[in-house]
Scaffold this active site. Structure first.
Site, PDB file in Angstrom:
ATOM      1  N   ASP A  48       0.790  -1.086   0.020  1.00 55.68           N
ATOM      2  CA  ASP A  48       0.059   0.046   0.157  1.00 55.68           C
ATOM      3  C   ASP A  48       0.710   1.389  -0.051  1.00 55.68           C
ATOM      4  O   ASP A  48       0.309   2.112  -0.550  1.00 55.68           O
ATOM      5  CB  ASP A  48      -0.982   0.075   1.189  1.00 55.68           C
ATOM      6  CG  ASP A  48      -2.055  -0.862   1.155  1.00 55.68           C
ATOM      7  OD1 ASP A  48      -2.081  -1.449   0.115  1.00 55.68           O
ATOM      8  OD2 ASP A  48      -2.887  -1.106   2.268  1.00 55.68           O
TER       9      ASP A  48
ATOM     10  N   ALA B  41      -4.058  -6.771  -1.490  1.00 57.48           N
ATOM     11  CA  ALA B  41      -3.249  -7.747  -0.802  1.00 57.48           C
ATOM     12  C   ALA B  41      -2.402  -8.480  -1.741  1.00 57.48           C
ATOM     13  O   ALA B  41      -1.147  -8.896  -1.487  1.00 57.48           O
ATOM     14  CB  ALA B  41      -4.048  -8.685   0.238  1.00 57.48           C
TER      15      ALA B  41
ATOM     16  N   HIS C 150     -18.205 -27.728 -19.933  1.00 56.43           N
ATOM     17  CA  HIS C 150     -19.510 -27.595 -19.837  1.00 56.43           C
ATOM     18  C   HIS C 150     -20.071 -28.575 -18.985  1.00 56.43           C
ATOM     19  O   HIS C 150     -19.814 -29.849 -18.927  1.00 56.43           O
ATOM     20  CB  HIS C 150     -20.510 -27.879 -21.269  1.00 56.43           C
ATOM     21  CG  HIS C 150     -21.972 -27.776 -21.103  1.00 56.43           C
ATOM     22  ND1 HIS C 150     -22.590 -26.697 -21.342  1.00 56.43           N
ATOM     23  CD2 HIS C 150     -22.848 -28.806 -21.127  1.00 56.43           C
ATOM     24  CE1 HIS C 150     -23.833 -26.923 -21.181  1.00 56.43           C
ATOM     25  NE2 HIS C 150     -23.867 -28.304 -21.100  1.00 56.43           N
TER      26      HIS C 150
HETATM   27  C1  LIG Z   1     -11.126  -3.761   5.669  1.00 54.45           C
HETATM   28  C2  LIG Z   1     -10.180  -3.885   4.695  1.00 54.45           C
HETATM   29  C3  LIG Z   1     -10.663  -4.956   3.833  1.00 54.45           C
HETATM   30  C4  LIG Z   1      -9.713  -5.349   2.814  1.00 54.45           C
HETATM   31  N1  LIG Z   1     -10.023  -6.254   1.861  1.00 54.45           N
HETATM   32  C5  LIG Z   1      -9.131  -6.826   0.945  1.00 54.45           C
HETATM   33  C6  LIG Z   1      -9.298  -7.892   0.114  1.00 54.45           C
HETATM   34  O1  LIG Z   1     -10.363  -8.639   0.305  1.00 54.45           O
HETATM   35  N2  LIG Z   1      -8.491  -8.254  -0.827  1.00 54.45           N
HETATM   36  C7  LIG Z   1      -7.499  -7.369  -0.970  1.00 54.45           C
HETATM   37  O2  LIG Z   1      -6.661  -8.119  -2.075  1.00 54.45           O
HETATM   38  N3  LIG Z   1      -7.259  -6.442  -0.391  1.00 54.45           N
HETATM   39  C8  LIG Z   1      -8.051  -6.152   0.610  1.00 54.45           C
HETATM   40  N4  LIG Z   1      -7.657  -5.119   1.472  1.00 54.45           N
HETATM   41  C9  LIG Z   1      -6.427  -4.511   1.293  1.00 54.45           C
HETATM   42  C10 LIG Z   1      -5.216  -5.257   1.776  1.00 54.45           C
HETATM   43  O3  LIG Z   1      -5.458  -5.401   3.037  1.00 54.45           O
HETATM   44  C11 LIG Z   1      -3.887  -4.231   1.726  1.00 54.45           C
HETATM   45  O4  LIG Z   1      -3.814  -3.894   0.355  1.00 54.45           O
HETATM   46  C12 LIG Z   1      -2.700  -4.982   2.028  1.00 54.45           C
HETATM   47  O5  LIG Z   1      -2.863  -5.509   3.554  1.00 54.45           O
HETATM   48  C13 LIG Z   1      -1.363  -4.118   1.973  1.00 54.45           C
HETATM   49  O6  LIG Z   1      -0.331  -5.033   2.369  1.00 54.45           O
HETATM   50  P1  LIG Z   1       0.885  -4.039   3.304  1.00 54.45           P
HETATM   51  O7  LIG Z   1       1.840  -5.106   3.515  1.00 54.45           O
HETATM   52  O8  LIG Z   1       1.277  -3.005   2.259  1.00 54.45           O
HETATM   53  O9  LIG Z   1       0.467  -3.167   4.293  1.00 54.45           O
HETATM   54  P2  LIG Z   1      -0.237  -3.998   5.869  1.00 54.45           P
HETATM   55  O10 LIG Z   1      -0.894  -5.328   5.474  1.00 54.45           O
HETATM   56  O11 LIG Z   1      -1.126  -2.858   6.253  1.00 54.45           O
HETATM   57  O12 LIG Z   1       1.101  -3.984   6.754  1.00 54.45           O
HETATM   58  C14 LIG Z   1       1.662  -3.059   7.052  1.00 54.45           C
HETATM   59  C15 LIG Z   1       2.429  -3.483   8.500  1.00 54.45           C
HETATM   60  O13 LIG Z   1       3.297  -2.550   8.847  1.00 54.45           O
HETATM   61  C16 LIG Z   1       3.049  -2.249  10.062  1.00 54.45           C
HETATM   62  N5  LIG Z   1       3.543  -0.901  10.605  1.00 54.45           N
HETATM   63  C17 LIG Z   1       2.741   0.162  10.360  1.00 54.45           C
HETATM   64  N6  LIG Z   1       3.640   1.265  10.574  1.00 54.45           N
HETATM   65  C18 LIG Z   1       5.083   0.672  11.069  1.00 54.45           C
HETATM   66  C19 LIG Z   1       6.108   1.251  11.665  1.00 54.45           C
HETATM   67  N7  LIG Z   1       6.233   2.505  11.901  1.00 54.45           N
HETATM   68  N8  LIG Z   1       7.072   0.297  12.209  1.00 54.45           N
HETATM   69  C20 LIG Z   1       6.846  -0.841  12.125  1.00 54.45           C
HETATM   70  N9  LIG Z   1       5.823  -1.468  11.645  1.00 54.45           N
HETATM   71  C21 LIG Z   1       4.788  -0.470  10.967  1.00 54.45           C
HETATM   72  C22 LIG Z   1       1.527  -2.287  10.333  1.00 54.45           C
HETATM   73  O14 LIG Z   1       1.377  -2.673  11.602  1.00 54.45           O
HETATM   74  C23 LIG Z   1       1.357  -3.543   9.489  1.00 54.45           C
HETATM   75  O15 LIG Z   1       1.196  -4.679  10.276  1.00 54.45           O
HETATM   76  C24 LIG Z   1      -8.471  -4.673   2.421  1.00 54.45           C
HETATM   77  C25 LIG Z   1      -8.128  -3.659   3.297  1.00 54.45           C
HETATM   78  C26 LIG Z   1      -9.006  -3.397   4.421  1.00 54.45           C
HETATM   79  C27 LIG Z   1      -8.814  -2.048   5.165  1.00 54.45           C
END
Ligand SMILES: Cc1cc2nc3c(=O)[nH]c(=O)nc-3n(C[C@H](O)[C@H](O)[C@H](O)COP(=O)(O)OP(=O)(O)OC[C@H]3O[C@@H](n4cnc5c(N)ncnc54)[C@H](O)[C@@H]3O)c2cc1C
Length: 190
Positions: A36, A44, A169
């Protein structure tokens, strides 16, 4: 993105995200960003895939570049929504002459048997090359089906390949074949 000390590096931040290339590299050598924080689509499976690319890049392997236009997006609502690639409007905005095919689930045997006739499949092809530019589906099971078009896009298949593919099918996936045929006026069941 505050308090990370990024302002002391060459890492570029644009509005809400860190700017990266297709291999998750930032402008600061040795600093990568995935998920993200690296911009849309905020999904995800995009984050996970970038994680693999990033580590492979660091390990000195030669990962493929991530094409964010080919990442499927699903909404797990009722009815379900699934898409990959460009919309028809986006394709036209980018200057493509397009062939568009639509097939409603009311013309699909499995959908009728399951009482799942609400919904449709829509595909967009580049008229000149036959490239599959985008696919969009609404209806039951579509979040399970979109992977077919995602693979087709990754393999750079054309409308001719998709027309010659034989789908089983009775399945909802037959509507995906029919939508391709419909784009060229060859649908069988509408
Ligand atoms: C309600 C909801 C439903 C969703 N449903 C879907 C779905 O069905 N399908 C899909 O593909 N996507 C879905 N998403 C989106 C998906 O969750 C995100 O795109 C995905 O989790 C991104 O992964 P990431 O590793 O970038 O971030 P994250 O999963 O947010 O991981 C980031 C991590 O970094 C940690 N962190 C933050 N700041 C710090 C710091 N300063 N120091 C250390 N650690 C830190 C956080 O605690 C977290 O554990 C959904 C999102 C939400 C909110």
């Amino acid at each position: 993105m505050e308090d990370l000390g990024l302002e002391k590096t060459a890492v570029r931040v644009e509005k809400t995200h860190i700017v990266t290339d297709a291999f998750c590299r930032t402008a600061e050598p040795g600093v990568y960003a995935i998920g993200d924080v690296a911009g849309p689509p905020w999904l995800a499976h995009k984050a996970s895939h970038e994680g693999v690319i990033c580590v492979e890049q660091i390990a000195g392997l030669h990962p493929h570049a991530l094409d964010t236009t080919r990442i499927p997006a699903c909404t797990y609502s009722h009815p379900q929504v699934a898409s990959v690639g460009l919309t028809e409007a986006q394709a036209r905005e980018r200057g493509h002459q397009v062939k568009v095919g639509k097939f409603p689930f009311v013309g699909n045997g499995k959908a009728i048997a399951m009482g799942s006739t609400a919904g449709l499949v829509k595909v967009i092809f580049d008229e000149g090359s036959g490239e599959l530019l985008g696919a969009h589906m609404v209806g039951d099971e579509v979040t399970e089906m979109i992977q077919g078009y995602a693979i087709a896009q990754t393999l750079e298949t054309t409308e001719a390949d998709l027309m010659s593919a034989v789908l089983p099918h009775p399945t909802m996936s037959e509507a995906m074949h029919e939508a391709v045929l419909a784009a060229y006026g060859r649908a069988l069941h509408i």
